[in-house]
Design a protein around this motif. Structure first.
Motif, PDB file in Angstrom:
ATOM      1  N   SER A  46       0.797  -1.294   0.046  1.00 53.82           N
ATOM      2  CA  SER A  46       0.121   0.004   0.052  1.00 53.82           C
ATOM      3  C   SER A  46       0.751   1.225   0.121  1.00 53.82           C
ATOM      4  CB  SER A  46      -1.004  -0.106   1.249  1.00 53.82           C
ATOM      5  OG  SER A  46      -0.081   0.028   2.292  1.00 53.82           O
ATOM      6  N   LEU A  47       1.916   1.232  -0.429  1.00 61.52           N
ATOM      7  CA  LEU A  47       2.979   2.154  -0.412  1.00 61.52           C
ATOM      8  C   LEU A  47       2.647   3.181  -1.556  1.00 61.52           C
ATOM      9  CD1 LEU A  47       6.382   0.452   0.118  1.00 61.52           C
ATOM     10  CD2 LEU A  47       5.087   1.973   2.168  1.00 61.52           C
ATOM     11  N   PRO A  48       2.688   4.715  -1.193  1.00 57.48           N
ATOM     12  CA  PRO A  48       2.307   5.557  -2.081  1.00 57.48           C
ATOM     13  C   PRO A  48       3.422   5.635  -3.160  1.00 57.48           C
ATOM     14  CG  PRO A  48       3.067   6.768  -0.211  1.00 57.48           C
ATOM     15  CD  PRO A  48       3.115   5.165   0.038  1.00 57.48           C
ATOM     16  N   GLN A  49       3.033   6.401  -4.362  1.00 61.06           N
ATOM     17  CA  GLN A  49       4.017   6.721  -5.551  1.00 61.06           C
ATOM     18  C   GLN A  49       5.304   7.929  -4.891  1.00 61.06           C
ATOM     19  OE1 GLN A  49       4.174   5.654  -8.613  1.00 61.06           O
ATOM     20  NE2 GLN A  49       2.632   4.178  -8.644  1.00 61.06           N
ATOM     21  N   TRP A  50       6.297   7.666  -5.392  1.00 66.12           N
ATOM     22  CA  TRP A  50       7.273   8.963  -4.951  1.00 66.12           C
ATOM     23  C   TRP A  50       6.811  10.062  -5.425  1.00 66.12           C
ATOM     24  CZ3 TRP A  50      11.730  10.018  -2.438  1.00 66.12           C
ATOM     25  CH2 TRP A  50      12.301  11.026  -2.887  1.00 66.12           C
ATOM     26  N   LYS A  51       7.124  10.963  -4.755  1.00 62.02           N
ATOM     27  CA  LYS A  51       6.562  12.504  -4.915  1.00 62.02           C
ATOM     28  C   LYS A  51       7.597  13.314  -4.847  1.00 62.02           C
ATOM     29  CE  LYS A  51       2.405  12.161  -1.951  1.00 62.02           C
ATOM     30  NZ  LYS A  51       1.410  12.852  -0.905  1.00 62.02           N
ATOM     31  N   GLN A  52       7.793  13.733  -6.283  1.00 63.43           N
ATOM     32  CA  GLN A  52       8.972  14.689  -6.520  1.00 63.43           C
ATOM     33  C   GLN A  52       9.171  16.082  -5.658  1.00 63.43           C
ATOM     34  OE1 GLN A  52      10.993  13.741  -8.905  1.00 63.43           O
ATOM     35  NE2 GLN A  52      12.522  15.500  -8.750  1.00 63.43           N
ATOM     36  N   PRO A  53      10.247  16.299  -5.062  1.00 60.18           N
ATOM     37  CA  PRO A  53      10.262  17.347  -4.123  1.00 60.18           C
ATOM     38  C   PRO A  53      10.328  18.641  -5.154  1.00 60.18           C
ATOM     39  CG  PRO A  53      11.864  15.887  -3.619  1.00 60.18           C
ATOM     40  CD  PRO A  53      11.322  15.374  -4.685  1.00 60.18           C
ATOM     41  N   GLU A  54       9.829  19.808  -4.399  1.00 58.58           N
ATOM     42  CA  GLU A  54       9.739  21.195  -5.101  1.00 58.58           C
ATOM     43  C   GLU A  54      11.062  21.529  -5.372  1.00 58.58           C
ATOM     44  OE1 GLU A  54       7.258  23.680  -2.853  1.00 58.58           O
ATOM     45  OE2 GLU A  54       5.281  22.311  -3.115  1.00 58.58           O
ATOM     46  N   SER A  55      12.113  21.501  -4.576  1.00 54.86           N
ATOM     47  CA  SER A  55      13.401  21.892  -4.705  1.00 54.86           C
ATOM     48  C   SER A  55      14.382  21.033  -4.417  1.00 54.86           C
ATOM     49  CB  SER A  55      13.694  23.388  -4.211  1.00 54.86           C
ATOM     50  OG  SER A  55      13.439  23.240  -2.578  1.00 54.86           O
ATOM     51  N   VAL A  56      15.638  21.037  -4.670  1.00 54.52           N
ATOM     52  CA  VAL A  56      16.665  20.169  -4.260  1.00 54.52           C
ATOM     53  C   VAL A  56      17.372  20.732  -2.983  1.00 54.52           C
ATOM     54  CG1 VAL A  56      19.057  19.203  -4.725  1.00 54.52           C
ATOM     55  CG2 VAL A  56      17.295  19.835  -6.626  1.00 54.52           C
ATOM     56  N   PRO A  57      17.267  19.677  -1.913  1.00 51.81           N
ATOM     57  CA  PRO A  57      17.864  20.540  -0.654  1.00 51.81           C
ATOM     58  C   PRO A  57      19.353  20.698  -0.861  1.00 51.81           C
ATOM     59  CG  PRO A  57      16.866  18.276  -0.318  1.00 51.81           C
ATOM     60  CD  PRO A  57      16.651  18.471  -1.787  1.00 51.81           C
ATOM     61  N   ALA A  58      19.563  21.693   0.162  1.00 48.49           N
ATOM     62  CA  ALA A  58      20.807  22.556   0.280  1.00 48.49           C
ATOM     63  C   ALA A  58      22.089  21.400   0.459  1.00 48.49           C
ATOM     64  CB  ALA A  58      20.894  23.519   1.031  1.00 48.49           C
ATOM     65  N   CYS A  59      21.895  20.248   1.146  1.00 50.16           N
ATOM     66  CA  CYS A  59      23.008  19.376   1.581  1.00 50.16           C
ATOM     67  C   CYS A  59      23.313  18.568   0.462  1.00 50.16           C
ATOM     68  CB  CYS A  59      22.545  18.482   2.649  1.00 50.16           C
ATOM     69  SG  CYS A  59      21.135  17.534   2.354  1.00 50.16           S
ATOM     70  N   LEU A  60      22.380  18.191  -0.595  1.00 46.73           N
ATOM     71  CA  LEU A  60      22.533  17.378  -1.899  1.00 46.73           C
ATOM     72  C   LEU A  60      23.486  18.331  -2.607  1.00 46.73           C
ATOM     73  CD1 LEU A  60      19.185  15.605  -2.562  1.00 46.73           C
ATOM     74  CD2 LEU A  60      21.156  14.689  -1.666  1.00 46.73           C
ATOM     75  N   LEU A  61      23.279  19.645  -2.694  1.00 46.97           N
ATOM     76  CA  LEU A  61      24.171  20.484  -3.795  1.00 46.97           C
ATOM     77  C   LEU A  61      25.532  20.517  -3.153  1.00 46.97           C
ATOM     78  CD1 LEU A  61      21.454  23.106  -4.617  1.00 46.97           C
ATOM     79  CD2 LEU A  61      22.106  21.006  -5.884  1.00 46.97           C
ATOM     80  N   ARG A  62      25.727  20.784  -1.925  1.00 50.31           N
ATOM     81  CA  ARG A  62      27.011  21.034  -1.180  1.00 50.31           C
ATOM     82  C   ARG A  62      27.835  19.832  -0.559  1.00 50.31           C
ATOM     83  NH1 ARG A  62      24.238  25.844   2.268  1.00 50.31           N
ATOM     84  NH2 ARG A  62      23.441  27.145   0.373  1.00 50.31           N
ATOM     85  N   ASN A  63      27.374  19.164   0.170  1.00 50.82           N
ATOM     86  CA  ASN A  63      28.499  18.548   0.895  1.00 50.82           C
ATOM     87  C   ASN A  63      27.859  16.783   1.309  1.00 50.82           C
ATOM     88  OD1 ASN A  63      27.265  20.799   2.634  1.00 50.82           O
ATOM     89  ND2 ASN A  63      26.478  19.009   3.914  1.00 50.82           N
ATOM     90  N   LEU A  64      26.656  16.305   0.894  1.00 51.21           N
ATOM     91  CA  LEU A  64      26.265  15.044   1.181  1.00 51.21           C
ATOM     92  C   LEU A  64      27.331  14.206   0.157  1.00 51.21           C
ATOM     93  CD1 LEU A  64      24.478  13.332   2.913  1.00 51.21           C
ATOM     94  CD2 LEU A  64      22.682  13.495   1.060  1.00 51.21           C
ATOM     95  N   CYS A  65      27.890  13.358   0.983  1.00 51.62           N
ATOM     96  CA  CYS A  65      28.802  12.559   0.285  1.00 51.62           C
ATOM     97  C   CYS A  65      28.283  10.925   0.293  1.00 51.62           C
ATOM     98  CB  CYS A  65      30.225  12.501   1.007  1.00 51.62           C
ATOM     99  SG  CYS A  65      30.966  13.963   0.992  1.00 51.62           S
ATOM    100  N   THR A  66      27.850  10.389   1.260  1.00 51.22           N
ATOM    101  CA  THR A  66      27.321   9.043   1.650  1.00 51.22           C
ATOM    102  C   THR A  66      26.132   8.912   1.909  1.00 51.22           C
ATOM    103  OG1 THR A  66      29.660   8.672   2.324  1.00 51.22           O
ATOM    104  CG2 THR A  66      27.958   6.997   2.690  1.00 51.22           C
ATOM    105  N   ILE A  67      25.047   8.018   1.324  1.00 50.47           N
ATOM    106  CA  ILE A  67      23.842   7.623   1.556  1.00 50.47           C
ATOM    107  C   ILE A  67      23.785   6.166   1.750  1.00 50.47           C
ATOM    108  CG2 ILE A  67      21.441   7.792   0.880  1.00 50.47           C
ATOM    109  CD1 ILE A  67      21.989  10.398  -0.632  1.00 50.47           C
TER     110      ILE A  67
END
Length: 348
Positions: A319-340
Motif C-alpha cells: 500500500s506504499l504511495p508513489q514517489w513524490k518529486q520534491p519542489e526543490s533540491v535540498p541544500a545538503c545534496l548540492l553542497r556536502n552530502l557524500c554518503t547515503i
C-alpha cells in the motif's frame, strides 16, 4: 598459582555440570568463596565479580566486598537476585565500598529492592569513573543515595523498570560534574518520570525506551552525539504526549554532530532544524519515505553521511504511495552530502 590471580569472578547460578543451582545449593557456594579468600595471599584484587541467587546470609557478601576493598579493588561487578522479599529486607552496601579510593568501575544488577544504599558520607566514590545500575524496579530513594556524590564519574548507565507508584524526578546533576557519557534504558509506561541533567562536559547521550520520559538537558552545549530509540508505538491516546516529549528532547540536541534516531511515523511532526548534524542514522517504522526525505534533507543543511532504514509491516508493503518529486533540491545534496545508505525501502 590461583592464590595470586587478580580477577575473581564467582557465580552460583550453575555448577560444574551446567545444572542450575537452586536455594539448596548456596551453602556449598558460600563455603567455596570463603575458602578462596582465606587462602589468597596479600596481593591486590583488581576485579571482584559476584553473581548470587537466593542469598540467605547477606553478611557474607558484605565480608567479601570489604575484603576486596582492603585489597585495593578496581572493579566490582555485583549481581544479587532474591525471591519475594519485603522492602525493608535486603543487602545494604558497606560504607567501605563508598569510601574506596581505588574503585573505578561499579556494576550493579538486582531485582526488586534487594540492594539497599545508605546515605553516602562526604567524600564517597572519590575515583569512580564508570557506574552501571540495572534493576527490575528503580527505587528513587535508592538511586538518590547512589548518585548523590560521584565527583569523578565519566560514564553513567541506568537500566530498569519504573513503577508508576514510585515515579518521580531523577536528578543527575548534583553527583557528576565530570560526566561525559549518559545511557538510560528505562521502561516508563505511564511517562510520569523526569530526568534532569546539568552536566557541562556531557558529550554523548543514549536513550532507549518504549515510552519516552521527560528529559531536561541543562547546560548541554558540549553535546556531540545523541541517540534515541522508541521501541514501540504508543496507543493513539498517548501519541500526543510522546510527541511532546520527543520534540522537547530534540529541541535540546540541535547542536549535535552525530544523531541516531529510531522512531515512528507520527514522530516526524517533532522534527527540528539540525544545522550542525553531519552524520545521521534514521530508522523509521511504518513511515512513507517520500515525506521523510523532504523534511529530513531540507532541515539538515550540513549533512555529510546519511544512513536511512525503513521498517514496515509485511501486510502494508503493497500500500506504499508513489514517489513524490520534491519542489526543490535540498541544500545538503548540492553542497556536502557524500554518503547515503538506504535499507528496507520498497516502492516505485
Amino acid at each position: 598459582m590461583w592464590t595470586t590471580l587478580p580477577n575473581l569472578d564467582f557465580d552460583n547460578e550453575r555448577d560444574s555440570f551446567g545444572v542450575t543451582i537452586g536455594p539448596y545449593g548456596k551453602d556449598r557456594f558460600t563455603t567455596f568463596v570463603d575458602r578462596v579468600f582465606l587462602y589468597r595471599d596479600s596481593s591486590d584484587i583488581k576485579k571482584l565479580g559476584l553473581k548470587i541467587r537466593y542469598p540467605e546470609d547477606f553478611s557474607r557478601i558484605d565480608d567479601w566486598i570489604c575484603t576486596a576493598v582492603r585489597r585495593n579493588v578496581l572493579e566490582v561487578d555485583l549481581h544479587v537476585f532474591s525471591g519475594e522479599i519485603e522492602e525493608e529486607v535486603g543487602f545494604q552496601f558497606p560504607q567501605s565500598l563508598f569510601m574506596c579510593k581505588t574503585l573505578k568501575v561499579l556494576k550493579l544488577y538486582s531485582n526488586s529492592w534487594t540492594l539497599k544504599y545508605p546515605p553516602p558520607p562526604p567524600g564517597c566514590f572519590p575515583n569512580l569513573k564508570f557506574l552501571h545500575v540495572e534493576f527490575d524496579f528503580l527505587d528513587p530513594d535508592t538511586l538518590k543515595n547512589l548518585f548523590s556524590r560521584c565527583p569523578m564519574l565519566k560514564e553513567l548507565s541506568v537500566h530498569g523498570f519504573i513503577d508508576c507508584e514510585y515515579a518521580r524526578d531523577y536528578d543527575i546533576y548534583k553527583c557528576a560534574p565530570e560526566l561525559n557519557m549518559l545511557r538510560i534504558e528505562v521502561c516508563d509506561p505511564y511517562q510520569y518520570c523526569c530526568f534532569f541533567t546539568n552536566t557541562p562536559k556531557l558529550e554523548y547521550i543514549d536513550i532507549k525506551s518504549a515510552a519516552l520520559s521527560s528529559y531536561f538537558l541543562m547546560n548541554s552545549n558540549g553535546l556531540v552525539n545523541a541517540s534515541i530509540v522508541l521501541e514501540e508505538r504508543c496507543s493513539n491516546n498517548n501519541d500526543k504526549y510522546q510527541l511532546c516529549r520527543l520534540a522537547e528532547f530534540l529541541s535540546q540536541t540541535t547542536n549535535v554532530n552525530h544523531l541516531s534516531l529510531e522512531i515512528h511515523d507520527y514522530c516526524l511532526q517533532a522534527w527540528y532544524d539540525f544545522g550542525n548534524v553531519n552524520q545521521m542514522k534514521l530508522v523509521l517504522h511504518d513511515c512513507y519515505y517520500s515525506e521523510v526525505l523532504a523534511v529530513l534533507l531540507t532541515k539538515s543543511p550540513k549533512l555529510v553521511d546519511l544512513a536511512l532504514e525503513h521498517r514496515i509491516k509485511s501486510d502494508d508493503e503493497y500500500s506504499l504511495p508513489q514517489w513524490k518529486q520534491p519542489e526543490s533540491v535540498p541544500a545538503c545534496l548540492l553542497r556536502n552530502l557524500c554518503t547515503i545508505t538506504i535499507k528496507g525501502f520498497r516502492g516505485h
